[in-house]
Design a protein around this motif. Structure first.
Motif, mmCIF file in Angstrom:
data_model
loop_
_atom_site.group_PDB
_atom_site.id
_atom_site.type_symbol
_atom_site.label_atom_id
_atom_site.label_comp_id
_atom_site.label_asym_id
_atom_site.label_seq_id
_atom_site.Cartn_x
_atom_site.Cartn_y
_atom_site.Cartn_z
ATOM 1 N N ARG B 9 0.748 -1.089 0.020
ATOM 2 C CA ARG B 9 0.029 0.058 -0.131
ATOM 3 C C ARG B 9 0.830 1.272 -0.052
ATOM 4 O O ARG B 9 0.739 2.174 -0.608
ATOM 5 C CB ARG B 9 -1.117 0.109 1.201
ATOM 6 N N LYS B 12 2.342 2.016 -3.304
ATOM 7 C CA LYS B 12 1.511 2.679 -4.259
ATOM 8 C C LYS B 12 1.190 4.007 -4.024
ATOM 9 O O LYS B 12 0.991 4.672 -4.701
ATOM 10 C CB LYS B 12 0.184 1.780 -4.006
ATOM 11 N N GLU B 13 1.133 4.320 -2.573
ATOM 12 C CA GLU B 13 1.023 5.833 -2.187
ATOM 13 C C GLU B 13 2.273 6.662 -2.564
ATOM 14 O O GLU B 13 1.903 7.681 -3.266
ATOM 15 C CB GLU B 13 0.902 6.035 -0.467
ATOM 16 N N PRO B 70 -3.208 -0.174 6.166
ATOM 17 C CA PRO B 70 -4.056 1.181 6.505
ATOM 18 C C PRO B 70 -5.039 0.799 7.522
ATOM 19 O O PRO B 70 -6.089 1.526 7.736
ATOM 20 C CB PRO B 70 -4.503 1.770 5.444
ATOM 21 N N ILE B 71 -5.330 -0.558 7.911
ATOM 22 C CA ILE B 71 -6.242 -0.866 8.978
ATOM 23 C C ILE B 71 -6.020 -0.147 10.280
ATOM 24 O O ILE B 71 -6.921 0.240 10.727
ATOM 25 C CB ILE B 71 -6.233 -2.383 9.119
ATOM 26 N N GLU B 72 -4.728 -0.117 10.490
ATOM 27 C CA GLU B 72 -4.360 0.739 11.785
ATOM 28 C C GLU B 72 -3.867 2.065 11.544
ATOM 29 O O GLU B 72 -3.072 2.089 10.342
ATOM 30 C CB GLU B 72 -3.296 -0.068 12.728
ATOM 31 N N PRO B 73 -3.965 3.078 12.243
ATOM 32 C CA PRO B 73 -3.463 4.420 11.729
ATOM 33 C C PRO B 73 -1.961 4.437 11.883
ATOM 34 O O PRO B 73 -1.442 4.000 12.748
ATOM 35 C CB PRO B 73 -4.236 5.368 12.789
ATOM 36 N N SER B 105 -7.126 5.185 17.249
ATOM 37 C CA SER B 105 -7.654 4.237 16.579
ATOM 38 C C SER B 105 -9.296 4.270 16.377
ATOM 39 O O SER B 105 -9.801 3.478 15.674
ATOM 40 C CB SER B 105 -7.366 2.995 17.647
ATOM 41 N N GLY B 107 -11.055 7.231 15.577
ATOM 42 C CA GLY B 107 -11.149 8.223 14.306
ATOM 43 C C GLY B 107 -10.525 7.775 13.093
ATOM 44 O O GLY B 107 -11.045 8.409 11.948
ATOM 45 N N TRP B 108 -9.562 6.928 13.032
ATOM 46 C CA TRP B 108 -8.857 6.361 11.883
ATOM 47 C C TRP B 108 -9.987 5.740 11.012
ATOM 48 O O TRP B 108 -10.754 4.969 11.290
ATOM 49 C CB TRP B 108 -7.759 5.440 12.255
ATOM 50 N N SER B 109 -9.618 5.976 9.799
ATOM 51 C CA SER B 109 -10.211 5.298 8.513
ATOM 52 C C SER B 109 -9.248 4.844 7.546
ATOM 53 O O SER B 109 -8.207 5.636 7.181
ATOM 54 C CB SER B 109 -11.424 6.421 7.936
ATOM 55 N N PRO B 110 -9.215 3.861 7.004
ATOM 56 C CA PRO B 110 -8.225 3.300 5.972
ATOM 57 C C PRO B 110 -8.413 3.692 4.656
ATOM 58 O O PRO B 110 -7.425 3.643 4.024
ATOM 59 C CB PRO B 110 -8.407 1.713 5.985
ATOM 60 N N VAL B 111 -9.410 4.450 4.667
ATOM 61 C CA VAL B 111 -9.268 5.509 3.070
ATOM 62 C C VAL B 111 -8.510 6.688 3.401
ATOM 63 O O VAL B 111 -8.378 7.271 2.165
ATOM 64 C CB VAL B 111 -10.832 5.634 2.611
ATOM 65 N N GLN B 112 -8.119 6.956 4.544
ATOM 66 C CA GLN B 112 -7.200 8.108 4.673
ATOM 67 C C GLN B 112 -5.673 7.665 4.040
ATOM 68 O O GLN B 112 -5.457 6.324 3.884
ATOM 69 C CB GLN B 112 -7.053 8.358 6.272
ATOM 70 N N SER B 113 -4.743 8.601 3.912
ATOM 71 C CA SER B 113 -3.575 8.284 3.203
ATOM 72 C C SER B 113 -2.671 9.148 3.941
ATOM 73 O O SER B 113 -2.955 10.301 4.664
ATOM 74 C CB SER B 113 -3.526 8.411 1.781
#
Lengths: 278, 160
Positions: B9, B12-13, B70-73, B105, B107-113
């Motif tokens: 991931r 790719k970022e 990105p499952i965890e922040p 943990s 507020g985190w979302s795996p769609v963040q980058s």
């Protein structure tokens, strides 16, 4: 349980002990003895199939997998190891078929811990299948190119010979030049066709899982209408219990397969196999 | 294939950043020790408007990505260097620890980058006009031994 059954179960347990210590030859022997006591012991066939896979006795391992599948057509590990054996033997088509059956059995049985393993294996099979197809296609294209260039070269040679017999020095030079130009043109046509293979390696955004950034294989949709790869969203939902975009509560049972998108992803990957490990 | 989730991931970022660039005021300084270990990034950010608190300053962020990213922040902190101070903000402790719900943990979302986190921090600074540290900063900085992700912040004040 009959005496034979109890003996078989004990032998199978011995086999498992050996298996855990990675002593596959000893484990295989135990499972074989268990099967002598109880020829219908599905788990012993499945375990022996695993040993034989690690011992690279692929054909024997496949026979064991088939013995399992004859008794239980949805046995996850039997499909999985059958596929791994087939892949090792280079049978990419059948390997892909059983990789998919293993993955589907995994989803159907809610065996989330195996989701990653079966999905990655399915990806490997699909990638391998595409590579084989692609190699064949390129090979055929190159053979065709050589053949066409050969035909043209022979034709030019004939023209040159004819000109050499009857024509003047200038005529001969003109025929030679014309021939070289035609050859260059033909090479150029093939060159341009080849160049098309290497361009446009781009994946449309809507086929990409926003969590792993990979092309989706098995997209599932949340109630908010967004789709993610089943494996990655399952992992997040189990941990956080929320929709990654809306932050609303979300549970595994809210996730529904997005079949149209799945078909679109699968169509794209069939055409663009490089995207499997893009 | 067997590489952890975070490695691919992050690759790719990075690829995306190299192709499309980063938004104004955000710069990638380094992306890990090596190609094999890209789990530690440094980024510089600037505030784009004339906010007097942050004018003409550049701040350095350190991202530490766990294996399960990105499952965890990621763990994100400001780094203090001679030319990179810790910005003044009611949610930024003087040791660089940031109290931002999207990094917790919950507020985190795996769609963040990495990029979207930088943009959130950038806008958190832009919209601030309080020249102050969080309550109890001195005590916190002195006592705190835990890593940012293990701290239970209270996100009680969403106005700043």
């Amino acid at each position: 349980m009959s005496d034979n059954g109890a003996r078989a179960e004990r032998l199978r347990q011995d086999g498992n002990d050996h298996f855990r210590r990675r002593n596959y030859t000893a484990a295989e022997a135990c499972y074989s003895q268990a099967l002598v006591q109880d020829p219908n012991m599905t788990a012993a066939y499945a375990n022996r199939a695993m040993c034989r896979f690690f011992l690279t006795s692929h054909d024997a391992s496949i026979t064991d997998c088939d013995a399992v599948l004859a008794r239980d057509p949805n046995y996850l590990k039997a499909h999985y190891y059958k596929s791994k054996n087939l892949l090792a033997l280079g049978n990419v088509d059948e390997a892909s078929t059983h990789a998919l059956l293993a993955y589907e059995a995994c989803v159907a049985q809610g065996a989330d811990t195996s989701l990653k393993m079966t999905k990655e294996h399915l990806l490997v099979c699909r990638k391998e299948r595409w590579d084989v197809k692609e190699r064949r296609r390129r090979h055929a294209a190159r053979a065709f190119e050589r053949e066409m260039l050969g035909v043209l070269e022979r034709e030019i040679e004939r023209d040159v010979l004819e000109a050499a017999e009857g024509g003047s020095e200038a005529e001969l030079a003109a025929v030679r030049e014309e021939g070289n130009k035609r050859l260059a043109d033909l090479r150029d046509v093939f060159e341009r066709a080849r160049a098309k293979d290497d361009v446009k390696r781009e994946v449309p955004e809507w086929l990409i899982d926003d969590i792993t950034y990979n092309v989706m294989l098995d997209p599932v949709m949340t109630p908010s209408g967004r789709s993610y790869e089943r494996e990655s969203i399952t992992k997040f939902v189990e941990k956080a219990g929320t929709d990654p975009t809306t932050r609303e509560p979300l549970s595994k049972s809210d996730l529904k397969p997005n079949r149209v998108l799945k078909d679109a992803c699968s169509w794209f990957l069939d055409e663009n196999g490089w995207a499997y490990d893009w | 294939m067997s590489a952890g989730m975070s490695g691919r991931r992050l690759m790719k970022e990075l690829g995306k950043i190299h192709n499309d660039g980063l938004p104004p005021g955000i710069e990638l300084v380094s992306s890990g020790e090596s190609e094999a270990d890209n789990s530690d990034w440094l980024l510089d950010i600037r505030v784009l408007d004339d906010n007097p608190l942050y004018k003409d300053q550049v701040y350095r962020l350190r991202f530490r990505f766990p294996k399960a990213y990105p499952i965890e922040p990621p763990e994100v902190t400001f780094e203090n260097r001679p030319d990179r101070p810790i910005p003044m903000h009611p949610h930024v402790y003087s040791n660089g620890i940031i109290c931002l719900d999207l990094l917790g943990s919950q507020g985190w979302s795996p769609v963040q980058s990495a990029q979207s986190v930088c943009m959130s921090i950038q806008s958190m600074l832009t919209s601030n006009n309080k020249n102050e540290r969080p309550e109890g900063d001195e005590q916190f900085v002195k006592m705190n031994k835990s890593r940012p992700r293990d701290i239970q912040f209270l996100y009680d004040d969403n106005t700043v």
